[in-house]
Write an enzyme that holds these catalytic residues in place. Structure first.
Site, PDB file in Angstrom:
ATOM      1  N   ASP A  75      -4.492   2.217  10.543  1.00  0.00           N
ATOM      2  CA  ASP A  75      -6.040   1.961  11.335  1.00  0.00           C
ATOM      3  C   ASP A  75      -6.114   1.872  12.589  1.00  0.00           C
ATOM      4  O   ASP A  75      -6.099   2.483  13.489  1.00  0.00           O
ATOM      5  CB  ASP A  75      -6.263   0.663  10.196  1.00  0.00           C
ATOM      6  CG  ASP A  75      -7.491   1.218  10.208  1.00  0.00           C
ATOM      7  OD1 ASP A  75      -8.545   1.598  10.594  1.00  0.00           O
ATOM      8  OD2 ASP A  75      -8.844  -0.243   9.790  1.00  0.00           O
ATOM      9  N   ASP A  99       0.658   3.481   4.280  1.00  0.00           N
ATOM     10  CA  ASP A  99      -0.516   3.996   3.741  1.00  0.00           C
ATOM     11  C   ASP A  99      -1.263   4.299   4.683  1.00  0.00           C
ATOM     12  O   ASP A  99      -2.045   5.738   4.078  1.00  0.00           O
ATOM     13  CB  ASP A  99      -0.703   3.444   2.697  1.00  0.00           C
ATOM     14  CG  ASP A  99      -1.141   2.106   3.539  1.00  0.00           C
ATOM     15  OD1 ASP A  99      -0.399   1.593   4.501  1.00  0.00           O
ATOM     16  OD2 ASP A  99      -1.914   0.991   2.538  1.00  0.00           O
ATOM     17  N   VAL A 130     -11.162   2.924   2.138  1.00  0.00           N
ATOM     18  CA  VAL A 130     -10.800   3.799   1.766  1.00  0.00           C
ATOM     19  C   VAL A 130     -10.053   3.223   0.540  1.00  0.00           C
ATOM     20  O   VAL A 130      -9.686   2.378   0.834  1.00  0.00           O
ATOM     21  CB  VAL A 130      -9.907   5.284   2.177  1.00  0.00           C
ATOM     22  CG1 VAL A 130     -10.963   6.154   2.595  1.00  0.00           C
ATOM     23  CG2 VAL A 130      -8.780   5.114   2.683  1.00  0.00           C
ATOM     24  N   GLY A 133       0.659  -1.341  -0.177  1.00  0.00           N
ATOM     25  CA  GLY A 133       0.168  -0.396  -0.270  1.00  0.00           C
ATOM     26  C   GLY A 133       0.699   1.172   0.084  1.00  0.00           C
ATOM     27  O   GLY A 133       0.388   2.205  -0.033  1.00  0.00           O
TER      28      GLY A 133
HETATM   29  P1  IMP Z   1      -3.886  -1.475  10.955  1.00  0.00           P
HETATM   30  O1  IMP Z   1      -3.109  -2.914  11.275  1.00  0.00           O
HETATM   31  O2  IMP Z   1      -4.967  -2.116  11.913  1.00  0.00           O
HETATM   32  O3  IMP Z   1      -3.567  -0.603  11.767  1.00  0.00           O
HETATM   33  O4  IMP Z   1      -4.373  -1.912   9.560  1.00  0.00           O
HETATM   34  C1  IMP Z   1      -3.258  -1.157   8.678  1.00  0.00           C
HETATM   35  C2  IMP Z   1      -3.519  -2.020   7.116  1.00  0.00           C
HETATM   36  O5  IMP Z   1      -4.697  -2.275   6.623  1.00  0.00           O
HETATM   37  C3  IMP Z   1      -3.152  -0.719   6.406  1.00  0.00           C
HETATM   38  O6  IMP Z   1      -1.758  -0.901   6.090  1.00  0.00           O
HETATM   39  C4  IMP Z   1      -4.021  -1.308   5.091  1.00  0.00           C
HETATM   40  O7  IMP Z   1      -3.289  -2.358   4.615  1.00  0.00           O
HETATM   41  C5  IMP Z   1      -4.987  -2.260   5.990  1.00  0.00           C
HETATM   42  N1  IMP Z   1      -5.960  -0.564   5.524  1.00  0.00           N
HETATM   43  C6  IMP Z   1      -6.364  -0.304   6.991  1.00  0.00           C
HETATM   44  N2  IMP Z   1      -7.665   0.259   6.523  1.00  0.00           N
HETATM   45  C7  IMP Z   1      -8.029   0.686   5.265  1.00  0.00           C
HETATM   46  C8  IMP Z   1      -8.594   1.079   4.084  1.00  0.00           C
HETATM   47  O8  IMP Z   1      -9.605   1.962   4.476  1.00  0.00           O
HETATM   48  N3  IMP Z   1      -9.005   0.923   3.026  1.00  0.00           N
HETATM   49  C9  IMP Z   1      -8.071  -0.321   3.048  1.00  0.00           C
HETATM   50  N4  IMP Z   1      -6.767  -0.817   3.608  1.00  0.00           N
HETATM   51  C10 IMP Z   1      -7.086  -0.318   4.427  1.00  0.00           C
END
Ligand code: IMP
Length: 192
Positions: free
Chosen positions: A106, A103, A156, A46
């Site tokens: 979350d 990218d 997104v 990403g």
């Molecule tokens: P986290 O571990 O929950 O912070 O997730 C991070 C990863 O989830 C990012 O690097 C993305 O690959 C994916 N991700 C989280 N939200 C989105 C979104 O809205 N669109 C696309 N990918 C997302």
């Protein structure tokens, strides 16, 4: 294979706004890391488009490297909390200033796992630059030093971010229609 217009609810960040913000971040990072041994560490896949634009906005010498993480699930709908390194960087980061280029942050689990691993390799400094911050979804406290845009809790895609591995090429950040977005559920059982 649906056209992106079939799943696009709205454009959240248009291409021109992305480019302006990326150039501001580039200027800031160039000032902060002037004279230092900077390594931009891009998290695949990403972060690729963001990295490519950001590095063109840096006025200071820097190296780049890549890491890939695997998580259960398909593409962006993967669950959080179970992160494994599937491709490790191949440069020694000891004593170097590492800036992780991501990218989107979350829940924070992915970046927390990356930081924990990299800290053991004794970089001179370790900071995060995230294009998008979905701060209201955070489950783990992680310091993000450079943020492009704080965004609402919407799914997104575009500008590196995918929906089931597609649409990363779009030059803007779009919001997916609600029926495309699947709320990450509890951790699925480990595959054999
Ligand atoms: P986290 O571990 O929950 O912070 O997730 C991070 C990863 O989830 C990012 O690097 C993305 O690959 C994916 N991700 C989280 N939200 C989105 C979104 O809205 N669109 C696309 N990918 C997302």
């Amino acid at each position: 294979m649906p056209d992106y217009r079939d799943i696009l609810a709205e454009i959240l960040v248009p291409a021109d706004k992305l480019q302006v913000r990326v150039s501001e971040l580039g200027a800031e990072i160039s000032r902060d890391y002037a004279g230092q041994d900077l390594l931009l560490l891009c998290i695949l896949r990403g972060g690729v488009m963001f990295l490519a634009d950001l590095m063109r906005q840096l006025s200071i010498p820097h190296a780049i490297d890549f890491m890939a993480l695997s998580s259960y699930g398909v593409g962006a709908r993967k669950s959080s909390g179970s992160v494994r390194i599937s491709l490790d960087l191949n440069q020694n980061i000891e004593g170097r200033h590492v800036l992780v280029v991501e990218d989107i942050v979350d829940t924070g689990h992915t970046i927390a796992a990356v930081l924990e691993l990299l800290q053991t390799r004794r970089p001179a400094s370790l900071k995060i630059c995230a294009l998008l911050d979905k701060s209201e979804r955070r489950e783990v406290v992680v310091p993000i030093h450079y943020v492009g845009f704080d965004i609402p809790n919407k799914f997104v895609f575009g500008y590196g971010l995918d929906v089931d591995e597609l649409y990363r090429n779009l030059p803007f950040i779009g919001v997916a229609k609600p029926d495309v977005y699947v709320t990450p559920g509890p951790e699925p059982p480990a595959r054999p």
